[in-house]
Design an enzyme around this catalytic site. Structure first.
Site, short mmCIF file in Angstrom:
data_model
loop_
_atom_site.label_atom_id
_atom_site.label_comp_id
_atom_site.label_asym_id
_atom_site.label_seq_id
_atom_site.Cartn_x
_atom_site.Cartn_y
_atom_site.Cartn_z
N GLU A 171 38.60 75.15 25.51
CA GLU A 171 37.87 73.89 25.43
C GLU A 171 38.15 73.01 26.65
O GLU A 171 37.24 72.37 27.19
CB GLU A 171 38.22 73.14 24.15
CG GLU A 171 37.62 73.75 22.90
CD GLU A 171 36.10 73.73 22.92
OE1 GLU A 171 35.52 72.70 23.33
OE2 GLU A 171 35.50 74.73 22.52
N CYS A 198 18.59 75.97 25.21
CA CYS A 198 18.20 74.58 25.44
C CYS A 198 18.89 74.07 26.70
O CYS A 198 19.62 73.09 26.70
CB CYS A 198 18.58 73.73 24.23
SG CYS A 198 17.84 72.07 24.24
N CYS A 249 12.12 77.34 25.13
CA CYS A 249 11.74 76.87 23.80
C CYS A 249 11.19 77.98 22.92
O CYS A 249 11.33 77.95 21.69
CB CYS A 249 10.71 75.74 23.93
SG CYS A 249 11.34 74.26 24.76
N CYS A 254 13.96 79.41 20.80
CA CYS A 254 14.81 78.46 20.08
C CYS A 254 14.49 78.46 18.59
O CYS A 254 13.32 78.32 18.20
CB CYS A 254 14.62 77.05 20.64
SG CYS A 254 15.64 75.82 19.81
N CYS A 306 11.14 70.34 16.80
CA CYS A 306 11.82 69.65 17.89
C CYS A 306 10.89 68.60 18.48
O CYS A 306 9.78 68.90 18.93
CB CYS A 306 12.23 70.65 18.97
SG CYS A 306 12.90 69.89 20.46
#
Length: 375
Positions: free
Chosen positions: A41, A196, A203, A206, A212
């Site tokens: 992270e 994205c 798209c 997705c 969206c």
């Protein structure tokens, strides 16, 4: 709303998500190593997965546990980090490990507030660690997630603005499911990183495209709203490459403030005349050779660097008594944390020398470079 969102995202993740990242390895059935999750992270802040993979593997090979990181010296940590940039992340990582040994039994705390209080760990990073390592329900809001949520809900305004960020956190929490939290956390990050994306999102691939707002209203190119632009200033510096007959280079540890703080770098000067004065304090020398200038771009300014080579320099006494100055050979350089452009410069210089070739200047001798007698 959250169930449909999470269900679609998890179904997509099962088919298309990333399941074999090195920090996803289970340390026990259904449990991941919190140290590896935490390290990933921190490395992934402002850095892409493809870049992080090699650094991550080298880092955990050298420092496989939190205690090993806590016990390492800073030079070792910065050397392993060298090239990833944003070196404050590495120093915070090191200090957080030491605090975990001092106050948390050598483990990352599972309490959210205690975890978020460690250096370099904010709300989103703490949530990501607890969700992925322990399956606890905490939302995350990194850059990829902000982009997904801003587009999906049609949220205008720069995500760094307080009101906008508050709304994004509300949406992130609403969508986070009670089960499969680790998979969901990886799924929404993967969607932002691979589908994205910032420019030309895919798209058609997705799972959330059906409702969206950005796709419906043709706003994918403008959401999330970009940060207001500022003119990026340019600063200049002369980097001194003092090299002796044995091929050793003089390095100087940078102070605790400013860019590259705590790293070993080349001495610097504001101009060529000052460069001669600085060089003569450290060594006896005869001539200087200007090398090809280059620009290094930081997040908030551009640094125009003019390297100046002082070859066959002879060290003056006193260097060994200064802990922030040292003559380094190739083995030393490999073991120290150096800024990436400085390491690249030194590697480029060392190539011709190792092959027995003369070092050709990249530019003609500068008229601004005084001789020793002029300085």
């Amino acid at each position: 709303m959250s169930a449909g969102f999470a269900d679609r995202l998890l179904a997509w993740y099962d088919r298309h998500g990333r399941h074999d990242l090195p920090w996803q390895q289970a340390s026990a059935p259904g449990k991941r190593d919190a140290y590896r999750v935490w390290l990933s992270e921190i490395m992934l802040q402002q850095t892409q997965v493809a870049t992080v993979l090699g650094y991550f593997e080298r880092f955990v090979a050298a420092l496989p546990t939190l205690r090993a990181l806590a016990e390492a010296d800073e030079d070792t940590v910065l050397a392993l980090w060298s090239g990833l940039g944003y070196y404050r992340r590495a120093r915070f990582l090191h200090r957080a490990a030491q605090l975990c040994v001092e106050h948390h039994g050598g483990e990352l705390p599972r309490d959210f507030d205690a975890l978020a209080a460690l250096p370099g760990i904010g709300r989103s990073t703490a949530g990501a660690i607890l969700a992925q390592a322990h399956g606890l329900r905490f939302p995350i809001l990194d850059g990829n997630v902000k982009r997904v949520l801003a587009r999906y809900h049609g949220i205008h305004g720069h995500p760094g603005q307080g009101a906008v960020e508050k709304e994004l956190w509300r949406r992130a929490d609403a969508h986070t499911p009670a089960t499969r939290v680790a998979d969901y956390t990886q799924a929404i990050m993967d969607l932002g990183a691979t589908v994205c994306v910032r420019s030309r999102p895919l798209c058609g691939d997705c799972p959330l495209a059906g409702d969206c707002v950005a796709r419906r209203d043709g706003l994918t190119a403008v959401l999330p709203t970009a940060r207001p632009t500022k003119a990026q200033p340019t600063r200049g510096t002369v980097m001194l490459v003092l090299r002796d007959d044995a091929g050793r280079v003089l390095l100087e540890r940078r102070g605790p403030q400013g860019v590259w703080s705590g790293l070993w770098s080349l001495p610097e000067a504001a101009d060529h005349e000052e460069a001669w004065r600085v060089a003569q304090r450290h060594a006896r020398l005869d001539d200087a050779q200007p090398l090809a200038p280059f620009v290094h771009v930081f997040s908030h300014y551009r640094l125009q660097v003019e390297p100046l080579l002082f070859d066959r320099a002879t060290a003056r006494r006193g260097i060994a008594d200064n802990p922030d100055l040292r003559w380094c050979d190739a083995a030393d350089l490999a073991a120290l944390g150096l800024p990436a452009p400085v390491r690249s410069l030194l590697l480029a210089l060392d190539g011709p020398r190792q092959q027995g070739l003369p070092l050709a200047p990249a530019t003609a001798r500068s008229r601004r470079t005084p001789s020793r007698k002029q300085a």
